[in-house]
Enzyme design. Structure first.
Site, mmCIF file in Angstrom:
data_model
loop_
_atom_site.group_PDB
_atom_site.id
_atom_site.type_symbol
_atom_site.label_atom_id
_atom_site.label_comp_id
_atom_site.label_asym_id
_atom_site.label_seq_id
_atom_site.Cartn_x
_atom_site.Cartn_y
_atom_site.Cartn_z
ATOM 1 N N ILE A 62 0.829 -1.221 0.000
ATOM 2 C CA ILE A 62 0.000 0.000 0.000
ATOM 3 C C ILE A 62 0.857 1.263 0.000
ATOM 4 C CG2 ILE A 62 -2.030 -1.106 1.024
ATOM 5 C CD1 ILE A 62 -1.307 0.289 3.696
ATOM 6 N N THR A 132 -8.401 1.078 15.645
ATOM 7 C CA THR A 132 -8.149 0.521 16.971
ATOM 8 C C THR A 132 -8.655 1.443 18.081
ATOM 9 O OG1 THR A 132 -6.363 -0.032 18.501
ATOM 10 C CG2 THR A 132 -5.826 1.557 16.808
ATOM 11 N N ASP A 133 -8.933 0.857 19.239
ATOM 12 C CA ASP A 133 -9.321 1.682 20.399
ATOM 13 C C ASP A 133 -8.143 2.500 20.939
ATOM 14 O OD1 ASP A 133 -7.826 -0.371 21.570
ATOM 15 O OD2 ASP A 133 -9.364 -0.961 23.011
ATOM 16 N N GLU A 134 -6.919 2.159 20.514
ATOM 17 C CA GLU A 134 -5.750 2.867 21.069
ATOM 18 C C GLU A 134 -5.713 4.337 20.657
ATOM 19 O OE1 GLU A 134 -2.011 0.866 21.010
ATOM 20 O OE2 GLU A 134 -2.917 -1.101 21.274
ATOM 21 N N TYR A 157 2.503 3.807 17.238
ATOM 22 C CA TYR A 157 1.482 2.998 16.544
ATOM 23 C C TYR A 157 0.126 3.693 16.584
ATOM 24 C CZ TYR A 157 -2.264 -0.449 16.103
ATOM 25 O OH TYR A 157 -3.429 -1.084 15.754
ATOM 26 N N SER A 160 -0.123 6.790 14.521
ATOM 27 C CA SER A 160 -0.231 6.537 13.075
ATOM 28 C C SER A 160 -1.642 6.075 12.710
ATOM 29 C CB SER A 160 0.831 5.521 12.610
ATOM 30 O OG SER A 160 0.536 4.227 13.096
ATOM 31 N N LYS A 161 -2.263 5.281 13.574
ATOM 32 C CA LYS A 161 -3.641 4.851 13.293
ATOM 33 C C LYS A 161 -4.593 6.049 13.412
ATOM 34 C CE LYS A 161 -5.068 1.219 12.601
ATOM 35 N NZ LYS A 161 -5.243 0.437 11.325
ATOM 36 N N ASN A 256 -3.194 -7.698 32.821
ATOM 37 C CA ASN A 256 -2.285 -8.630 32.137
ATOM 38 C C ASN A 256 -1.858 -9.788 33.034
ATOM 39 O OD1 ASN A 256 -2.349 -7.079 29.819
ATOM 40 N ND2 ASN A 256 -0.495 -5.930 30.335
HETATM 41 P P1 NAD Z 1 -1.198 -8.125 11.515
HETATM 42 O O1 NAD Z 1 0.083 -7.439 11.825
HETATM 43 O O2 NAD Z 1 -1.421 -9.517 11.986
HETATM 44 O O3 NAD Z 1 -1.425 -8.155 9.933
HETATM 45 C C1 NAD Z 1 -1.166 -7.024 9.135
HETATM 46 C C2 NAD Z 1 -1.228 -7.460 7.685
HETATM 47 O O4 NAD Z 1 -0.979 -6.294 6.864
HETATM 48 C C3 NAD Z 1 -0.159 -8.487 7.313
HETATM 49 O O5 NAD Z 1 -0.724 -9.498 6.509
HETATM 50 C C4 NAD Z 1 0.879 -7.687 6.538
HETATM 51 O O6 NAD Z 1 1.571 -8.445 5.566
HETATM 52 C C5 NAD Z 1 0.002 -6.614 5.890
HETATM 53 N N1 NAD Z 1 0.767 -5.393 5.585
HETATM 54 C C6 NAD Z 1 1.601 -4.713 6.421
HETATM 55 N N2 NAD Z 1 2.168 -3.680 5.767
HETATM 56 C C7 NAD Z 1 1.658 -3.688 4.508
HETATM 57 C C8 NAD Z 1 1.838 -2.872 3.373
HETATM 58 N N3 NAD Z 1 2.680 -1.824 3.405
HETATM 59 N N4 NAD Z 1 1.129 -3.153 2.246
HETATM 60 C C9 NAD Z 1 0.278 -4.205 2.211
HETATM 61 N N5 NAD Z 1 0.094 -5.034 3.251
HETATM 62 C C10 NAD Z 1 0.761 -4.785 4.399
HETATM 63 O O7 NAD Z 1 -2.343 -7.148 12.046
HETATM 64 P P2 NAD Z 1 -3.745 -7.478 12.739
HETATM 65 O O8 NAD Z 1 -3.523 -7.659 14.175
HETATM 66 O O9 NAD Z 1 -4.437 -8.511 11.945
HETATM 67 O O10 NAD Z 1 -4.481 -6.064 12.531
HETATM 68 C C11 NAD Z 1 -5.187 -5.796 11.331
HETATM 69 C C12 NAD Z 1 -5.792 -4.408 11.434
HETATM 70 O O11 NAD Z 1 -6.670 -4.328 12.546
HETATM 71 C C13 NAD Z 1 -4.749 -3.299 11.628
HETATM 72 O O12 NAD Z 1 -5.172 -2.185 10.878
HETATM 73 C C14 NAD Z 1 -4.813 -3.005 13.116
HETATM 74 O O13 NAD Z 1 -4.463 -1.677 13.386
HETATM 75 C C15 NAD Z 1 -6.277 -3.265 13.408
HETATM 76 N N6 NAD Z 1 -6.596 -3.710 14.783
HETATM 77 C C16 NAD Z 1 -5.927 -4.759 15.351
HETATM 78 C C17 NAD Z 1 -6.297 -5.198 16.626
HETATM 79 C C18 NAD Z 1 -5.608 -6.374 17.285
HETATM 80 O O14 NAD Z 1 -5.866 -6.645 18.451
HETATM 81 N N7 NAD Z 1 -4.757 -7.112 16.606
HETATM 82 C C19 NAD Z 1 -7.328 -4.551 17.311
HETATM 83 C C20 NAD Z 1 -7.974 -3.471 16.696
HETATM 84 C C21 NAD Z 1 -7.607 -3.066 15.428
HETATM 85 O O1 DAU Z 2 -6.268 -2.382 21.610
HETATM 86 C C1 DAU Z 2 -6.115 -2.796 20.293
HETATM 87 C C2 DAU Z 2 -4.652 -3.052 20.006
HETATM 88 O O2 DAU Z 2 -4.304 -4.247 20.712
HETATM 89 C C3 DAU Z 2 -4.348 -3.209 18.530
HETATM 90 O O3 DAU Z 2 -4.618 -1.990 17.883
HETATM 91 C C4 DAU Z 2 -2.884 -3.595 18.313
HETATM 92 O O4 DAU Z 2 -2.645 -3.822 16.941
HETATM 93 C C5 DAU Z 2 -2.605 -4.868 19.088
HETATM 94 O O5 DAU Z 2 -1.245 -5.209 18.971
HETATM 95 C C6 DAU Z 2 -2.979 -4.686 20.567
HETATM 96 O O6 DAU Z 2 -2.071 -3.764 21.220
HETATM 97 P P1 DAU Z 2 -1.482 -4.056 22.691
HETATM 98 O O7 DAU Z 2 -0.244 -3.303 22.866
HETATM 99 O O8 DAU Z 2 -2.565 -3.897 23.722
HETATM 100 O O9 DAU Z 2 -1.212 -5.657 22.537
HETATM 101 P P2 DAU Z 2 0.011 -6.589 22.981
HETATM 102 O O10 DAU Z 2 -0.422 -7.992 22.743
HETATM 103 O O11 DAU Z 2 1.299 -6.132 22.401
HETATM 104 O O12 DAU Z 2 0.074 -6.346 24.545
HETATM 105 C C7 DAU Z 2 -1.059 -6.575 25.381
HETATM 106 C C8 DAU Z 2 -0.673 -6.159 26.786
HETATM 107 O O13 DAU Z 2 0.313 -7.085 27.289
HETATM 108 C C9 DAU Z 2 -0.036 -4.789 26.866
HETATM 109 O O14 DAU Z 2 -0.429 -4.156 28.081
HETATM 110 C C10 DAU Z 2 1.462 -5.081 26.909
HETATM 111 C C11 DAU Z 2 1.533 -6.407 27.629
HETATM 112 N N1 DAU Z 2 2.627 -7.318 27.222
HETATM 113 C C12 DAU Z 2 2.802 -7.572 25.905
HETATM 114 C C13 DAU Z 2 3.804 -8.396 25.463
HETATM 115 C C14 DAU Z 2 4.006 -8.664 23.998
HETATM 116 C C15 DAU Z 2 3.438 -7.912 28.182
HETATM 117 O O15 DAU Z 2 3.248 -7.698 29.397
HETATM 118 N N2 DAU Z 2 4.431 -8.749 27.763
HETATM 119 C C16 DAU Z 2 4.665 -9.007 26.442
HETATM 120 O O16 DAU Z 2 5.614 -9.761 26.124
#
Ligand code: NAD
Ligand code: DAU
Length: 352
Positions: A62, A132-134, A157, A160-161, A256
């Protein structure tokens, strides 16, 4: 085919669940999965959908404006569900520019491509931005994030979102691009890259490594099963109102350390260890810089207006999730060893 949907990031964690749901539920839609296959993208996640006649994969980045224009010219999507992003907070702290380039610039390239291709004729078109809620920042004194909570992102992060959300709304306001945005809490489930808390802990529990809990483990997250998020995306894509935002969450807050203790108890049972054995692996480590204390979503709008609510309990979802990782050790081995990235490098060249 009734319509063509472009789903970005479909090889990632949430994207693969969304693609699978749409491919199966809408055989009369053409589903184009656009993904750059970064370290987080893995086509193994879609083995059960890849031969469906209504599915196609396009490897594209993208951040490449010309490639986005080409994809629109070739496939003529009338809807976009945009999930592609750099998604890991810790990585954003060590390399913020990657997050600006993909999450902000990449999203704007996609918006431009949609705007150009749809040429102001927006009937039946929709740009759905998954966020995201962040973006709302960190809760310290109780309460919940609602759709009108002011943006206050605290990490590179989330900044940027937030910026990408603002661009989507700006294109809606300025160019009348029809859009919808959702902001979701922490997802868990199968196929999540083991840099995120739950799969990382399961993997380390299995392999006898330390369980790194940041700070005192008192940060709170609101966990939602990824298939419930995917169902919400389906409902919002089809029934959400243009220009609206919908918060999605699980009403499921966990400190956590309590969550890690719960995982330890589940793994004691599953692996036949003595009660308390797994918890010995817990190790408190240096806190994440600028670590948000608490996220919690008020999901009443989507419940009231679109009739969505979480489908399963955390106990059910966590049990299924642990079972999936235990049954899919080769998947974990491959993504942690980098073997699948070697395969992509051989198959596609470049960055894999
Ligand atoms: P992820 O990191 O598992 O997957 C991201 C995907 O995007 C990958 O397949 C990667 O190859 C692709 N990608 C990254 N950079 C790219 C680029 N430049 N061009 C094309 N493709 C690219 O992420 P996820 O956890 O599945 O999150 C997906 C979406 O949902 C994100 O927008 C994230 O902000 C949002 N989101 C995630 C969570 C969560 O808890 N994981 C919660 C709320 C919102
Ligand atoms: O709230 C939505 C977001 O949730 C998404 O937008 C993000 O893409 C997703 O990565 C997630 O963000 P967090 O930072 O909340 O998720 P993470 O799994 O990295 O961490 C969850 C919590 O656990 C956070 O408080 C940090 C803590 N943590 C995380 C890791 C990886 C630890 O204590 N130890 C760890 O090794």
């Amino acid at each position: 085919m009734d319509r063509t949907l472009l789903i970005t990031g479909g090889a990632g964690f949430i994207g693969s669940h969304v693609v699978r749901l749409f491919v199966k539920k809408y055989p009369h839609y053409r589903i184009i999965n656009l993904d750059a296959l970064t370290y987080a993208g893995n086509l193994e996640n879609l083995r059960d959908a890849e031969h469906a006649p209504n599915y196609a994969f396009v490897r594209a980045d993208i951040r490449d404006a010309a490639a986005m224009a080409n994809v629109f010219a070739q496939h003529k999507p009338d809807g976009v569900i945009h999930l592609a992003a750099e998604s890991h907070v810790d990585r954003s702290i060590s390399d913020p520019m990657a997050f600006v380039e993909t999450n902000v610039t990449g999203t704007v390239h996609l918006l431009n491509a949609a705007r150009e291709a749809w040429k102001g004729v927006f009937d039946g078109k929709r740009f759905y931005h998954v966020s995201t809620d962040e973006v709302y920042g960190s809760l310290h004194d109780g309460g919940f994030f609602t759709e009108s909570t002011p943006y206050d992102p605290q990490s590179p992060y989330s900044a940027s979102k937030a910026a990408s959300d603002h661009f989507v709304r700006a294109y809606g306001n300025t160019y009348k691009l029809p859009f919808v945005i959702s902001n979701c809490s922490n997802n868990y489930g199968s196929h999540q890259f083991p840099e995120k808390l739950i799969p990382l802990m399961i993997h380390n529990l299995r392999t006898g490594k330390p369980l790194p809990v940041y700070g005192k483990g008192e940060n709170v997250r609101d966990w939602l099963w990824v298939e419930d998020h995917s169902r919400a995306i389906d409902v919002i894509f089809h029934q959400g109102l243009n220009g609206e935002t919908y918060n999605i969450g699980g009403h499921n807050e966990w400190k956590n350390i309590d969550l890690v203790q719960l995982l330890c108890a589940i793994m004691d049972r599953k692996l036949g260890r003595a009660p308390g054995e797994s918890a010995k692996q817990i190790t408190y480590v240096t806190d994440r810089a600028g670590h948000d204390l608490r996220y919690a979503i008020d999901a009443s709008k989507i419940a009231r207006e679109l009739g969505w609510k979480p489908g399963i309990t955390f106990e059910q979802g966590l049990e299924q999730t642990v079972d999936w990782y235990l049954a899919n050790d080769p998947w974990l081995q491959a993504v942690t060893s980098g073997a699948y990235r070697d395969y992509y490098a051989a198959q596609y060249g470049d960055r894999g």
